[in-house]
Scaffold this active site. Structure first.
Site, PDB file in Angstrom:
ATOM      1  N   ASP A   1       0.853  -2.329   2.483  1.00  0.00           N
ATOM      2  CA  ASP A   1       1.190  -3.438   1.596  1.00  0.00           C
ATOM      3  C   ASP A   1       0.849  -3.049   0.163  1.00  0.00           C
ATOM      4  O   ASP A   1       0.020  -2.164  -0.085  1.00  0.00           O
ATOM      5  CB  ASP A   1       0.443  -4.711   1.991  1.00  0.00           C
ATOM      6  CG  ASP A   1      -1.065  -4.574   1.895  1.00  0.00           C
ATOM      7  OD1 ASP A   1      -1.599  -3.555   2.360  1.00  0.00           O
ATOM      8  OD2 ASP A   1      -1.714  -5.502   1.357  1.00  0.00           O
TER       9      ASP A   1
ATOM     10  N   GLU B   1      -4.221  -5.253   3.155  1.00  0.00           N
ATOM     11  CA  GLU B   1      -5.458  -4.802   2.508  1.00  0.00           C
ATOM     12  C   GLU B   1      -5.631  -5.421   1.137  1.00  0.00           C
ATOM     13  O   GLU B   1      -6.751  -5.742   0.718  1.00  0.00           O
ATOM     14  CB  GLU B   1      -5.448  -3.274   2.399  1.00  0.00           C
ATOM     15  CG  GLU B   1      -6.763  -2.662   1.899  1.00  0.00           C
ATOM     16  CD  GLU B   1      -6.864  -2.555   0.392  1.00  0.00           C
ATOM     17  OE1 GLU B   1      -7.957  -2.257  -0.108  1.00  0.00           O
ATOM     18  OE2 GLU B   1      -5.840  -2.776  -0.302  1.00  0.00           O
TER      19      GLU B   1
END
Length: 488
Positions: free
Chosen positions: A123, A190
């Protein structure tokens, strides 16, 4: 006269002893750097470059409001990985945790050995609205130009995901078989804490009783001009990360009309508390991972700096004073205080009945939340101001003497022969903290060489990676897999 001569003789003798001891410490300081070894194998460069370029084009953006996340992009990215790395998906076991966190198990020959884990996240942070035009190339174009690959995720952290998979694909194509199990673990959130990604991977593996010798995540990098007195680039491997906490200072009391203010208003008292905290910072202490950092780099310093750090027991106050002059180095040796939000008032002519401030704190290893709260309360010295604190303390400190760290250090040295590889304390957060509970050691290292400008691009405008850097990152991941599988 005799007393004066005796005093001078004693002083001269002490000075001579001081010089002999400190010079001995300096001249006998031994390097803690391993000799580089020959790098294993060659990489299919065109495939690697084009794959990272395509990976950048998927808008796998994390938002604090998870409803904004376009999960179709995440699904498409996972499908893209399956097409791009056929041998990985044929020979490794893939498990999807929570649908989007990916766990690849590469089975080794010896089930008695604990596995190692390589983890990254796919991400990325959003591009700040209104800054799109400031990019030289579209942030999700994956443009290949000027010897660089451009776009969000080239540094943080699709380079880690694609780099690890490229390394595994290459080793598989050469018939490589690890001695121990290797887990490749990729989170999908994250940037917003990893609660649904890495944390759930850890929970799943923990339920199965799986423990790791070590886990390697993103983190420190090889940075130019990082340490005074060291002309070589310094590669810093995070052995711990600072804790992150939020303290709220609040006060309630009578408001009233602004034409008749009290000598001490709610705003004034909160402002005064913040001023006290900024003036009276947490005490500095050259200890833990930061002390280890300088032990590793001191032998590589110019003579003057080497002399100071070789005799730290004498010069520690001087060293701390120097480090406190710059925010980046000051953050290495103390818990930091950063006021970030202030709330008070709604009407220009009315004194607010409430006032509050939010302070972000980054905790040193060993500093507890309770100790930090006590420090704040004693420093502001105002019983009417309520202090609440929540957050996380620093992660555990991983070993620098174990084969785990030495494998990472050796691998980095193999690829970046001129770099000085050392442990350090990471300021930012990473998914590595989630793995602390199931790994003997966790390390944080992004195997690329960066400038200070590159560091600012990680969550900023014009994020990009040089092709040379990216290919070296793949080589590093190959090296660390091989080095870790040499150990018992």
């Amino acid at each position: 006269m005799k007393k004066i001569k005796l005093s001078l003789m004693i002083t001269a003798s002490l000075l001579l002893v001081f010089i002999i001891v400190t010079m001995f410490n300096t001249l006998t300081l031994q390097s803690r750097q391993p000799s580089p070894k020959h790098v294993n194998g060659s990489i299919k460069e065109d495939h690697a470059i084009n794959t990272l370029s395509k990976a950048i084009q998927f808008k796998t953006v994390s938002y604090q409001d998870r409803s904004k996340m376009d999960l179709k992009e995440f699904d498409s990215f996972i499908s893209f990985l399956e097409l791009s790395f056929p041998m990985v998906h044929e020979e490794l076991e893939l498990e999807k945790v929570n649908g989007y966190a990916l766990v690849y198990k590469w089975k080794g020959n010896d089930s008695t050995k604990l596995p190692i884990g390589l983890t990254s996240h796919y991400d990325v942070v959003p591009v700040l609205e209104g800054t799109e035009a400031n990019w030289e190339h579209d942030p999700f174009s994956g443009t290949i130009a000027e010897g660089k690959i451009w776009g969000r995720g080239t540094l943080d952290d699709k380079i880690g995901v694609i780099g690890v998979l490229e390394a595994a694909e290459h080793l598989l194509s050469e018939g490589y078989q690890p001695s121990r199990d290797i887990y490749l673990m990729f989170g999908h959130d994250e940037e917003i804490g990893g609660d649904k990604g890495a944390a759930m991977i850890v929970s799943t593996l923990n339920e199965r009783g799986i423990k790791f010798d070590f886990v390697l995540d993103e983190g420190g990098a090889i940075v130019e001009n990082m340490v005074p007195g060291v002309n070589k680039p310094v590669g810093v491997v995070g052995v711990s990360e600072k804790g992150s906490a939020t303290a709220e200072l609040s006060i309630e009391g009578s408001g009233g009309h602004s034409s008749q203010p009290k000598d001490r208003t709610n705003i004034g008292r909160i402002a005064g508390a913040i001023a006290k905290l900024e003036k009276n910072q947490f005490p500095a202490d050259l200890r833990g991972p930061v002390e280890d950092l300088f032990e590793f780099v001191a032998p590589e310093m110019s003579f003057g700096m080497k002399y100071v750090f070789a005799n730290k027991f004498i010069f520690e106050p001087v060293i701390e004073k120097i480090l406190l002059k710059q925010p980046a180095s000051a953050a290495l040796i103390r818990t930091t205080i950063a006021p970030t939000i202030f709330h008070a008032g709604e009407q220009y002519n009315a004194l607010p009945e409430k006032a509050s401030a939010i302070v972000n704190l980054r905790l040193m290893p060993g500093d507890s939340l309770e100790e930090v709260k006590d420090f704040i309360e004693k420093t502001i010295d105002d019983e009417d101001i309520k202090v609440t604190i929540e957050g996380s303390e620093a992660s555990g400190v991983s070993s620098i003497d174990s084969w785990h760290f030495k494998s990472i250090q050796q691998s980095a040295k193999n690829v970046y022969e001129e770099a000085v590889i050392a442990p350090y304390l990471m300021f930012a957060g990473s998914d590595a903290k989630h793995y602390d509970s199931i790994a003997e050691n966790t390390y944080r290292f992004l195997p690329v060489q960066l400038t200070s400008e590159d560091l600012n691009r990680m969550h900023g405008t014009n994020e990009h990676i040089s092709i040379e850097n990216y290919l070296k990152a793949i080589s590093f991941y190959m090296e660390v897999i091989i080095e870790a599988n040499k150990e018992q």
